[in-house]
Scaffold this motif. Sequence first.
Motif, PDB file in Angstrom:
ATOM      1  N   ASN A 390       0.820  -1.224   0.000  1.00 46.01           N
ATOM      2  CA  ASN A 390       0.000   0.000   0.000  1.00 46.01           C
ATOM      3  C   ASN A 390       0.846   1.262   0.000  1.00 46.01           C
ATOM      4  N   MET A 391       2.168   1.129   0.098  1.00 43.78           N
ATOM      5  CA  MET A 391       3.050   2.299   0.137  1.00 43.78           C
ATOM      6  C   MET A 391       3.509   2.667  -1.268  1.00 43.78           C
ATOM      7  N   THR A 392       3.595   3.965  -1.538  1.00 44.10           N
ATOM      8  CA  THR A 392       4.135   4.421  -2.818  1.00 44.10           C
ATOM      9  C   THR A 392       5.660   4.342  -2.778  1.00 44.10           C
ATOM     10  N   TYR A 393       6.279   4.501  -3.946  1.00 38.39           N
ATOM     11  CA  TYR A 393       7.744   4.470  -4.016  1.00 38.39           C
ATOM     12  C   TYR A 393       8.361   5.549  -3.136  1.00 38.39           C
ATOM     13  N   HIS A 394       7.812   6.761  -3.196  1.00 43.29           N
ATOM     14  CA  HIS A 394       8.383   7.861  -2.410  1.00 43.29           C
ATOM     15  C   HIS A 394       8.226   7.617  -0.909  1.00 43.29           C
ATOM     16  N   GLU A 395       7.130   7.022  -0.506  1.00 39.58           N
ATOM     17  CA  GLU A 395       6.937   6.695   0.908  1.00 39.58           C
ATOM     18  C   GLU A 395       7.942   5.637   1.345  1.00 39.58           C
ATOM     19  N   ARG A 396       8.175   4.668   0.503  1.00 42.39           N
ATOM     20  CA  ARG A 396       9.172   3.632   0.817  1.00 42.39           C
ATOM     21  C   ARG A 396      10.565   4.256   0.928  1.00 42.39           C
ATOM     22  N   LYS A 397      10.861   5.134   0.001  1.00 43.81           N
ATOM     23  CA  LYS A 397      12.180   5.774  -0.022  1.00 43.81           C
ATOM     24  C   LYS A 397      12.431   6.540   1.269  1.00 43.81           C
ATOM     25  N   LEU A 398      11.484   7.366   1.667  1.00 38.93           N
ATOM     26  CA  LEU A 398      11.668   8.182   2.869  1.00 38.93           C
ATOM     27  C   LEU A 398      11.640   7.346   4.139  1.00 38.93           C
ATOM     28  N   ALA A 399      11.019   6.160   4.076  1.00 37.99           N
ATOM     29  CA  ALA A 399      10.993   5.272   5.238  1.00 37.99           C
ATOM     30  C   ALA A 399      12.273   4.443   5.350  1.00 37.99           C
ATOM     31  N   GLY A 400      13.192   4.620   4.396  1.00 38.98           N
ATOM     32  CA  GLY A 400      14.457   3.881   4.436  1.00 38.98           C
ATOM     33  C   GLY A 400      14.342   2.442   3.987  1.00 38.98           C
TER      34      GLY A 400
END
Length: 575
Positions: A390-400
């Motif tokens: 359910n996470m977008t690429y940018h959300e994954r990126k910022l979450a490390g």
Amino acid sequence: MAKSKNNNTNKLSYISVPSQIINSLSSSSLQSLLLSPKKSSRSKNRYLSWFTNYRSPKFWVLFLFLFGFLGMLKLGFNLDPLIPYSPYPCTTTQLQNLVSNGYLKSHMAIASNGENSHQVEVFNSVSHSQPLISNGNLKSEVDVEEAEKSEFWKQPDGLGYRPCLALSNEYKKASVGIVKDKTKYLIVVVSGGMNQQRNQIVDAVVIARILGAALVVPILQVNVIWGDESEFSDIFDLEHFKKVLANDVRIVSSLPSTHIMTRPVEEKRTPLHASPNWIRSRYLKRIKREGVLLLRGLDSRLSKDLPSDLQKLRCKVAFHALRFAPPILGIGNKLAERMSSKGPYLALHLRMEKDVWVRTGCLPGLSPEYDEIVNNERIQRPELLTGRSNMTYHERKLAGLCPLNALEVTRLLKALGAPKNARIYWAGGHPFGGKEALLPLTGEFPHFYNKEDLALPGELEPFSNRASVMAAIDYIVSENSDVFMPSHGGNMGHAIQGYRAYAGHKKYITPDKRHMLPYFLNSSLPEAEFNRIIKELHKDSLGQPDLRTSRAGKDVTKYPVPECMCNDSRTHSYL
């Protein structure tokens, strides 16, 4: 010719002398010969008669010729320090160093075959990484010394922790009956890549101990991604494995004749984090009744929180029993020696393969075309996404949660003080995008190599098309490095983190992706301030002792303190 004004003037003679002779004379010699200082009148009278006897032009031509000839002879005898002779593109010093290190001695016979081009490749493959000649000039050893003195190579304080695997008396007493038992046998099928298989083998030994059963040499399932058909003994030293664990679990190569016809009880549904009590209650009666138990899918099934003796057994298997097979150990150590022959080196585990970008839900960021390829494959095969769909690429990126790309790795290393002349070994599969994907790294750190760059012609040929063996070679070179850093978490990074801790807490950089990425995105931040912030974020992430007791549920083979290591000199016994 000579020109005269009157009888009182001296004759001036102009003599034609070869330029090679003049060049061979020092300036001081020419000064003394052609521009002799004026003498006092007393000295002039004293030596007048001597001078008049030797002022003939023929005498001076002969004198200059002899002086120049002797000078040229002297220069000829001192050519070695200026221009080292070698029939191959490698300096004399380099050749001596390579032979003294031992890893070229077995290959010196190549020259006798007349394959000069082959030998050039041999020398270049092990010496090009730190050339002693640059742009025609001899390089000093200052660069090497500066690299060795760099703060980047400084090792963390291990606080005196050493391996400590002393087992309880209760465990030792139980071992007597367990290793003699010939009624119960455990068969396990391990899957995944080499490092994932290692983890499952560790769990298999512990489960066999819990059940008091003999362990049949684990079966390595054919890797569905790489098609590797290697068996246990192709990757690991089987005899060493048996010997190290002889007092803990009986290891057998196959079922005995008494059990060969037995249909094993097969279990595929071992839950996550199964405790020793659950394993006994679920499997002990069945294995006693049938004699053989077959387990599949053991990845991360055994609980990470085990009794002390079983935690020590996990460390014993991971750090002592699972030694690579001699051929793999041999080539891995050779490559590590070649990397370390010119000083300290950094090992990077780069996770930039196409399947990694697909599985993590992240994008390589090379170009819109490459990003589209990854997105399309993820849409076609949604089952490959490892989690948090359910996470977008940018959300994954910022979450490390995304691997670092080459540009991010480069900026991180520079901020942490990695010198430009740092020698870097990169482990991992071929990056998606090829060499273009690595350009930020290779542009900033030119001494950048993988196993193919370091190996001599034909050295890796016996291991071709065997991904697990290639991963084992990467593992060996990485564990021997002075500094190690992964671009993303994973089984190899975790295994090497634990090994380096167990080896005395050798430097291991854990990128703090979640906290550092916002600063990477801030283009207005001055470089000096960026470097200061990144260093501050990672000051406690450089491989210092990290107690597992503060990380419940974490693997002891990743955090061996305090169950498998202690800093009390009275308890340094490791077996």
